[in-house]
Design a protein around this motif. Structure first.
Motif, PDB file in Angstrom:
ATOM      1  N   VAL A 224       3.348 -43.577 -12.539  1.00  0.00           N
ATOM      2  CA  VAL A 224       4.200 -42.440 -12.177  1.00  0.00           C
ATOM      3  C   VAL A 224       5.600 -42.658 -12.738  1.00  0.00           C
ATOM      4  CG1 VAL A 224       5.357 -41.267 -10.256  1.00  0.00           C
ATOM      5  CG2 VAL A 224       2.920 -41.799 -10.111  1.00  0.00           C
ATOM      6  N   ASP A 225       6.133 -43.843 -12.569  1.00  0.00           N
ATOM      7  CA  ASP A 225       7.458 -44.158 -13.078  1.00  0.00           C
ATOM      8  C   ASP A 225       7.523 -43.955 -14.594  1.00  0.00           C
ATOM      9  OD1 ASP A 225      10.127 -45.155 -12.403  1.00  0.00           O
ATOM     10  OD2 ASP A 225       9.567 -46.870 -13.650  1.00  0.00           O
ATOM     11  N   THR A 226       6.488 -44.396 -15.294  1.00  0.00           N
ATOM     12  CA  THR A 226       6.427 -44.240 -16.754  1.00  0.00           C
ATOM     13  C   THR A 226       6.379 -42.761 -17.140  1.00  0.00           C
ATOM     14  OG1 THR A 226       5.310 -46.363 -17.007  1.00  0.00           O
ATOM     15  CG2 THR A 226       5.078 -44.782 -18.823  1.00  0.00           C
ATOM     16  N   VAL A 227       5.526 -41.988 -16.478  1.00  0.00           N
ATOM     17  CA  VAL A 227       5.413 -40.555 -16.789  1.00  0.00           C
ATOM     18  C   VAL A 227       6.747 -39.854 -16.550  1.00  0.00           C
ATOM     19  CG1 VAL A 227       4.322 -38.382 -16.072  1.00  0.00           C
ATOM     20  CG2 VAL A 227       2.921 -40.421 -16.401  1.00  0.00           C
ATOM     21  N   LEU A 228       7.389 -40.149 -15.430  1.00  0.00           N
ATOM     22  CA  LEU A 228       8.667 -39.501 -15.127  1.00  0.00           C
ATOM     23  C   LEU A 228       9.757 -39.923 -16.112  1.00  0.00           C
ATOM     24  CD1 LEU A 228       8.656 -39.703 -11.223  1.00  0.00           C
ATOM     25  CD2 LEU A 228       8.156 -37.717 -12.659  1.00  0.00           C
ATOM     26  N   THR A 229       9.783 -41.194 -16.460  1.00  0.00           N
ATOM     27  CA  THR A 229      10.793 -41.698 -17.383  1.00  0.00           C
ATOM     28  C   THR A 229      10.640 -41.065 -18.772  1.00  0.00           C
ATOM     29  OG1 THR A 229      10.934 -43.755 -16.146  1.00  0.00           O
ATOM     30  CG2 THR A 229      11.770 -43.793 -18.397  1.00  0.00           C
ATOM     31  N   ARG A 230       9.424 -40.760 -19.182  1.00  0.00           N
ATOM     32  CA  ARG A 230       9.208 -40.121 -20.494  1.00  0.00           C
ATOM     33  C   ARG A 230       9.955 -38.794 -20.596  1.00  0.00           C
ATOM     34  NH1 ARG A 230       2.828 -41.136 -21.110  1.00  0.00           N
ATOM     35  NH2 ARG A 230       2.971 -43.307 -21.698  1.00  0.00           N
ATOM     36  N   HIS A 231      10.167 -38.132 -19.480  1.00  0.00           N
ATOM     37  CA  HIS A 231      10.855 -36.840 -19.491  1.00  0.00           C
ATOM     38  C   HIS A 231      12.376 -36.974 -19.500  1.00  0.00           C
ATOM     39  CE1 HIS A 231       7.099 -34.997 -19.303  1.00  0.00           C
ATOM     40  NE2 HIS A 231       7.000 -34.729 -18.030  1.00  0.00           N
ATOM     41  N   SER A 232      12.882 -38.179 -19.351  1.00  0.00           N
ATOM     42  CA  SER A 232      14.334 -38.352 -19.269  1.00  0.00           C
ATOM     43  C   SER A 232      15.035 -38.020 -20.580  1.00  0.00           C
ATOM     44  CB  SER A 232      14.687 -39.765 -18.816  1.00  0.00           C
ATOM     45  OG  SER A 232      14.238 -40.717 -19.757  1.00  0.00           O
TER      46      SER A 232
ATOM     47  N   VAL B 238      11.633 -29.814 -16.879  1.00  0.00           N
ATOM     48  CA  VAL B 238      11.160 -29.115 -15.687  1.00  0.00           C
ATOM     49  C   VAL B 238       9.921 -29.870 -15.244  1.00  0.00           C
ATOM     50  CG1 VAL B 238      10.290 -26.966 -14.718  1.00  0.00           C
ATOM     51  CG2 VAL B 238      12.075 -26.909 -16.480  1.00  0.00           C
ATOM     52  N   LEU B 239      10.056 -30.605 -14.159  1.00  0.00           N
ATOM     53  CA  LEU B 239       8.981 -31.466 -13.701  1.00  0.00           C
ATOM     54  C   LEU B 239       8.797 -31.299 -12.202  1.00  0.00           C
ATOM     55  CD1 LEU B 239       7.697 -34.346 -15.247  1.00  0.00           C
ATOM     56  CD2 LEU B 239       8.457 -34.968 -12.974  1.00  0.00           C
ATOM     57  N   ASP B 240       7.585 -30.927 -11.821  1.00  0.00           N
ATOM     58  CA  ASP B 240       7.231 -30.800 -10.409  1.00  0.00           C
ATOM     59  C   ASP B 240       6.100 -31.778 -10.123  1.00  0.00           C
ATOM     60  OD1 ASP B 240       8.788 -28.261  -9.497  1.00  0.00           O
ATOM     61  OD2 ASP B 240       7.889 -27.724 -11.421  1.00  0.00           O
ATOM     62  N   VAL B 241       6.090 -32.325  -8.913  1.00  0.00           N
ATOM     63  CA  VAL B 241       5.093 -33.308  -8.519  1.00  0.00           C
ATOM     64  C   VAL B 241       4.272 -32.726  -7.371  1.00  0.00           C
ATOM     65  CG1 VAL B 241       4.727 -35.635  -7.598  1.00  0.00           C
ATOM     66  CG2 VAL B 241       6.593 -35.208  -9.218  1.00  0.00           C
ATOM     67  N   VAL B 242       2.950 -32.916  -7.441  1.00  0.00           N
ATOM     68  CA  VAL B 242       2.036 -32.465  -6.390  1.00  0.00           C
ATOM     69  C   VAL B 242       1.256 -33.678  -5.921  1.00  0.00           C
ATOM     70  CG1 VAL B 242       0.058 -30.982  -5.831  1.00  0.00           C
ATOM     71  CG2 VAL B 242       1.806 -30.182  -7.455  1.00  0.00           C
ATOM     72  N   SER B 243       1.138 -33.843  -4.606  1.00  0.00           N
ATOM     73  CA  SER B 243       0.333 -34.922  -4.069  1.00  0.00           C
ATOM     74  C   SER B 243      -0.109 -34.566  -2.660  1.00  0.00           C
ATOM     75  CB  SER B 243       1.099 -36.243  -4.090  1.00  0.00           C
ATOM     76  OG  SER B 243       0.199 -37.318  -3.865  1.00  0.00           O
ATOM     77  N   SER B 244      -0.783 -35.535  -2.009  1.00  0.00           N
ATOM     78  CA  SER B 244      -1.314 -35.224  -0.686  1.00  0.00           C
ATOM     79  C   SER B 244      -1.493 -36.454   0.185  1.00  0.00           C
ATOM     80  CB  SER B 244      -2.656 -34.506  -0.822  1.00  0.00           C
ATOM     81  OG  SER B 244      -3.657 -35.396  -1.249  1.00  0.00           O
TER      82      SER B 244
ATOM     83  N   HIS C 284      13.896 -40.578  -9.111  1.00  0.00           N
ATOM     84  CA  HIS C 284      14.020 -39.747 -10.320  1.00  0.00           C
ATOM     85  C   HIS C 284      14.505 -38.348  -9.954  1.00  0.00           C
ATOM     86  CE1 HIS C 284      11.990 -42.676 -12.912  1.00  0.00           C
ATOM     87  NE2 HIS C 284      11.214 -42.919 -11.871  1.00  0.00           N
ATOM     88  N   GLU C 285      15.405 -38.249  -8.985  1.00  0.00           N
ATOM     89  CA  GLU C 285      15.869 -36.936  -8.517  1.00  0.00           C
ATOM     90  C   GLU C 285      16.478 -36.093  -9.630  1.00  0.00           C
ATOM     91  OE1 GLU C 285      17.880 -36.366  -4.707  1.00  0.00           O
ATOM     92  OE2 GLU C 285      17.321 -38.442  -4.255  1.00  0.00           O
ATOM     93  N   ASP C 286      17.019 -36.748 -10.656  1.00  0.00           N
ATOM     94  CA  ASP C 286      17.592 -35.999 -11.762  1.00  0.00           C
ATOM     95  C   ASP C 286      16.526 -35.334 -12.622  1.00  0.00           C
ATOM     96  OD1 ASP C 286      16.836 -38.653 -12.416  1.00  0.00           O
ATOM     97  OD2 ASP C 286      18.040 -38.595 -14.247  1.00  0.00           O
ATOM     98  N   LEU C 287      15.275 -35.780 -12.517  1.00  0.00           N
ATOM     99  CA  LEU C 287      14.185 -35.228 -13.315  1.00  0.00           C
ATOM    100  C   LEU C 287      13.242 -34.328 -12.519  1.00  0.00           C
ATOM    101  CD1 LEU C 287      13.090 -38.448 -15.239  1.00  0.00           C
ATOM    102  CD2 LEU C 287      14.459 -36.561 -16.131  1.00  0.00           C
ATOM    103  N   VAL C 288      13.023 -34.653 -11.260  1.00  0.00           N
ATOM    104  CA  VAL C 288      12.018 -33.958 -10.451  1.00  0.00           C
ATOM    105  C   VAL C 288      12.652 -32.745  -9.782  1.00  0.00           C
ATOM    106  CG1 VAL C 288      10.450 -34.162  -8.493  1.00  0.00           C
ATOM    107  CG2 VAL C 288      10.714 -36.074 -10.074  1.00  0.00           C
TER     108      VAL C 288
ATOM    109  N   VAL D 291       8.200 -34.187   6.190  1.00  0.00           N
ATOM    110  CA  VAL D 291       8.907 -33.951   4.940  1.00  0.00           C
ATOM    111  C   VAL D 291      10.321 -33.499   5.281  1.00  0.00           C
ATOM    112  CG1 VAL D 291       8.930 -32.616   2.812  1.00  0.00           C
ATOM    113  CG2 VAL D 291       6.753 -33.340   3.806  1.00  0.00           C
ATOM    114  N   ASP D 292      11.306 -34.323   4.869  1.00  0.00           N
ATOM    115  CA  ASP D 292      12.696 -34.055   5.224  1.00  0.00           C
ATOM    116  C   ASP D 292      13.614 -34.187   4.011  1.00  0.00           C
ATOM    117  OD1 ASP D 292      14.789 -33.427   6.931  1.00  0.00           O
ATOM    118  OD2 ASP D 292      15.183 -35.522   7.428  1.00  0.00           O
ATOM    119  N   ASP D 293      13.099 -33.918   2.837  1.00  0.00           N
ATOM    120  CA  ASP D 293      13.901 -33.963   1.622  1.00  0.00           C
ATOM    121  C   ASP D 293      14.127 -32.535   1.143  1.00  0.00           C
ATOM    122  OD1 ASP D 293      14.244 -36.842   0.508  1.00  0.00           O
ATOM    123  OD2 ASP D 293      12.173 -36.781   1.236  1.00  0.00           O
ATOM    124  N   PRO D 294      15.314 -32.212   0.642  1.00  0.00           N
ATOM    125  CA  PRO D 294      15.577 -30.837   0.215  1.00  0.00           C
ATOM    126  C   PRO D 294      14.712 -30.394  -0.968  1.00  0.00           C
ATOM    127  CG  PRO D 294      17.429 -32.277  -0.314  1.00  0.00           C
ATOM    128  CD  PRO D 294      16.471 -33.077   0.492  1.00  0.00           C
ATOM    129  N   PHE D 295      14.233 -31.325  -1.777  1.00  0.00           N
ATOM    130  CA  PHE D 295      13.423 -30.977  -2.944  1.00  0.00           C
ATOM    131  C   PHE D 295      11.924 -31.049  -2.663  1.00  0.00           C
ATOM    132  CE2 PHE D 295      14.179 -35.516  -3.159  1.00  0.00           C
ATOM    133  CZ  PHE D 295      12.927 -36.033  -3.448  1.00  0.00           C
TER     134      PHE D 295
END
Length: 160
Positions: free
Chosen positions: A68-76, A82-88, A102-106, A118-122
């Protein structure tokens, strides 16, 4: 809660992707390990004409956090990523922690049946199962389920 420890779920690729490079990206971090056959679930395929869908199969990727860190870093390096994450379910807390790094990317974290508040604004819960006796599928709802896809699209359209 469903058990995701079936050995067959660990078979197959750890990451599957489809959609145009450079398009807005949806990173699906799947604790159930759908997408066994080297392609994203059929319910998501219609989205790949306008979105890049990267499906990370947690059972097949033991070091999934670093993936996940690698995938997100590739977008830096992108000018306006424009990156959205879905999980469960059981990994929601870990996914939120990774997204915070990675708040600057997600742009958003969209959760299905998270086992945490869930208590995060994003971040927000987009599907919540009722776990009633008449439910055919115990929580968390599979990320390939049409209700999940519908609510992901709805959430992404609200950002547009």
């Amino acid at each position: 809660m469903r058990d995701f420890d079936e050995p067959s779920r660990a078979a197959g690729p750890g990451v599957v992707a489809d959609g145009p490079a450079g398009a807005p990206t949806v990173l699906v971090i799947d604790p159930a390990g759908e997408a066994l056959h080297n392609e994203i679930p059929a319910t998501w395929r219609d989205l790949t004409d306008r979105l890049r869908v990267v499906w990370l199969r947690v059972p097949a990727a033991p070091g999934w956090q670093s993936t996940v860190d690698t995938v997100l870093t590739r977008h830096s390096d992108e000018e306006h990523p424009v990156l959205d994450v879905v999980s469960s379910g059981p990994i929601a807390a870990e996914v939120l922690d990774l997204a915070r790094q990675h708040e600057d990317l997600v742009r958003s974290v969209l959760l299905v049946d998270p086992e945490v508040e869930v208590d995060d604004p994003f971040a927000r819960t987009i599907v919540r199962s009722h776990n009633a006796e008449d439910d055919r599928i115990p929580p968390p709802l599979p990320l390939g389920h049409p209700d999940v896809v519908f609510n992901v699209v709805k959430a992404l359209n609200e950002h547009s």
